[in-house]
Design a protein around this motif. Structure first.
Motif, PDB file in Angstrom:
ATOM      1  N   SER A 163      12.071  -2.724   7.838  1.00 18.41           N
ATOM      2  CA  SER A 163      11.944  -3.144   9.235  1.00 18.41           C
ATOM      3  C   SER A 163      12.132  -4.656   9.370  1.00 18.41           C
ATOM      4  O   SER A 163      12.767  -5.132  10.314  1.00 18.41           O
ATOM      5  CB  SER A 163      10.596  -2.717   9.816  1.00 18.41           C
ATOM      6  N   TYR A 164      11.600  -5.421   8.417  1.00 16.43           N
ATOM      7  CA  TYR A 164      11.829  -6.867   8.434  1.00 16.43           C
ATOM      8  C   TYR A 164      13.313  -7.175   8.257  1.00 16.43           C
ATOM      9  O   TYR A 164      13.869  -8.030   8.954  1.00 16.43           O
ATOM     10  CB  TYR A 164      11.035  -7.572   7.321  1.00 16.43           C
ATOM     11  N   GLY A 165      13.950  -6.499   7.339  1.00 14.76           N
ATOM     12  CA  GLY A 165      15.375  -6.725   7.093  1.00 14.76           C
ATOM     13  C   GLY A 165      16.228  -6.406   8.307  1.00 14.76           C
ATOM     14  O   GLY A 165      17.120  -7.175   8.672  1.00 14.76           O
ATOM     15  N   PHE A 207      15.469  -9.169  11.130  1.00 15.35           N
ATOM     16  CA  PHE A 207      16.089 -10.474  10.895  1.00 15.35           C
ATOM     17  C   PHE A 207      17.611 -10.378  10.803  1.00 15.35           C
ATOM     18  O   PHE A 207      18.321 -11.294  11.222  1.00 15.35           O
ATOM     19  CB  PHE A 207      15.503 -11.141   9.655  1.00 15.35           C
ATOM     20  N   GLY A 208      18.115  -9.266  10.292  1.00 11.13           N
ATOM     21  CA  GLY A 208      19.560  -9.064  10.274  1.00 11.13           C
ATOM     22  C   GLY A 208      20.131  -8.965  11.681  1.00 11.13           C
ATOM     23  O   GLY A 208      21.167  -9.554  11.988  1.00 11.13           O
ATOM     24  N   SER A 209      19.440  -8.229  12.539  1.00 10.19           N
ATOM     25  CA  SER A 209      19.882  -8.091  13.930  1.00 10.19           C
ATOM     26  C   SER A 209      19.835  -9.426  14.662  1.00 10.19           C
ATOM     27  O   SER A 209      20.752  -9.767  15.409  1.00 10.19           O
ATOM     28  CB  SER A 209      19.005  -7.081  14.671  1.00 10.19           C
ATOM     29  N   LEU A 210      18.754 -10.166  14.459  1.00  9.84           N
ATOM     30  CA  LEU A 210      18.647 -11.480  15.101  1.00  9.84           C
ATOM     31  C   LEU A 210      19.734 -12.434  14.604  1.00  9.84           C
ATOM     32  O   LEU A 210      20.317 -13.180  15.396  1.00  9.84           O
ATOM     33  CB  LEU A 210      17.261 -12.081  14.856  1.00  9.84           C
ATOM     34  N   GLY A 211      19.994 -12.413  13.312  1.00  9.92           N
ATOM     35  CA  GLY A 211      21.049 -13.261  12.757  1.00  9.92           C
ATOM     36  C   GLY A 211      22.414 -12.909  13.320  1.00  9.92           C
ATOM     37  O   GLY A 211      23.202 -13.788  13.674  1.00  9.92           O
ATOM     38  N   LEU A 212      22.690 -11.609  13.411  1.00 10.72           N
ATOM     39  CA  LEU A 212      23.964 -11.157  13.973  1.00 10.72           C
ATOM     40  C   LEU A 212      24.086 -11.543  15.439  1.00 10.72           C
ATOM     41  O   LEU A 212      25.144 -11.997  15.886  1.00 10.72           O
ATOM     42  CB  LEU A 212      24.089  -9.643  13.810  1.00 10.72           C
ATOM     43  N   LEU A 213      22.993 -11.400  16.184  1.00 12.28           N
ATOM     44  CA  LEU A 213      22.995 -11.771  17.597  1.00 12.28           C
ATOM     45  C   LEU A 213      23.275 -13.260  17.772  1.00 12.28           C
ATOM     46  O   LEU A 213      24.088 -13.656  18.616  1.00 12.28           O
ATOM     47  CB  LEU A 213      21.653 -11.411  18.240  1.00 12.28           C
ATOM     48  N   GLY A 231       0.797  -1.216   0.000  1.00 14.50           N
ATOM     49  CA  GLY A 231       0.000   0.000   0.000  1.00 14.50           C
ATOM     50  C   GLY A 231       0.835   1.275   0.000  1.00 14.50           C
ATOM     51  O   GLY A 231       0.416   2.295   0.542  1.00 14.50           O
ATOM     52  N   GLY A 232       2.010   1.226  -0.571  1.00 16.34           N
ATOM     53  CA  GLY A 232       2.871   2.402  -0.640  1.00 16.34           C
ATOM     54  C   GLY A 232       3.875   2.494   0.497  1.00 16.34           C
ATOM     55  O   GLY A 232       4.703   3.399   0.523  1.00 16.34           O
ATOM     56  N   TYR A 233       3.806   1.585   1.453  1.00 20.31           N
ATOM     57  CA  TYR A 233       4.706   1.600   2.603  1.00 20.31           C
ATOM     58  C   TYR A 233       5.748   0.484   2.537  1.00 20.31           C
ATOM     59  O   TYR A 233       6.358   0.133   3.545  1.00 20.31           O
ATOM     60  CB  TYR A 233       3.908   1.457   3.907  1.00 20.31           C
ATOM     61  N   ALA A 234       5.959  -0.051   1.364  1.00 21.56           N
ATOM     62  CA  ALA A 234       6.842  -1.215   1.205  1.00 21.56           C
ATOM     63  C   ALA A 234       8.249  -0.948   1.714  1.00 21.56           C
ATOM     64  O   ALA A 234       8.843  -1.797   2.392  1.00 21.56           O
ATOM     65  CB  ALA A 234       6.887  -1.642  -0.255  1.00 21.56           C
ATOM     66  N   PHE A 235       8.811   0.213   1.419  1.00 22.67           N
ATOM     67  CA  PHE A 235      10.174   0.502   1.844  1.00 22.67           C
ATOM     68  C   PHE A 235      10.314   0.368   3.361  1.00 22.67           C
ATOM     69  O   PHE A 235      11.219  -0.296   3.863  1.00 22.67           O
ATOM     70  CB  PHE A 235      10.590   1.904   1.402  1.00 22.67           C
TER      71      PHE A 235
END
Length: 65
Positions: free
Chosen positions: A22-24, A27-33, A13-17
């Motif tokens: 936020s998902y990236g 999940f990036g933070s969790l992976g790094l942790l 709906g126009g908020y994809a970025f």
């Protein structure tokens, strides 16, 4: 919220970025942790093994006297 097509779903709906960023970040933070925690665990276990080995060698040298 219902989407008419897969493209609409990914557009969010126009908020994809903001949504996908936020998902990236999440999940990036969790992976790094997880990666850093596993590396620290390995390091601590190796340090403990070395300490145990040193203590055993010290016992052997004391008992051989």
């Amino acid at each position: 919220m219902q989407f008419d097509s897969l493209a609409d779903f990914f557009n969010m709906g126009g908020y994809a970025f903001y949504v996908w960023l936020s998902y990236g970040v999440t999940f990036g933070s969790l992976g790094l942790l997880i990666m850093l925690s596993l590396r620290q665990k390995k390091s601590i276990l190796a340090e403990i093994a070395k300490k145990i080995e040193r203590e055993e060698r010290l016992k052997e040298t004391r008992s051989s006297r």
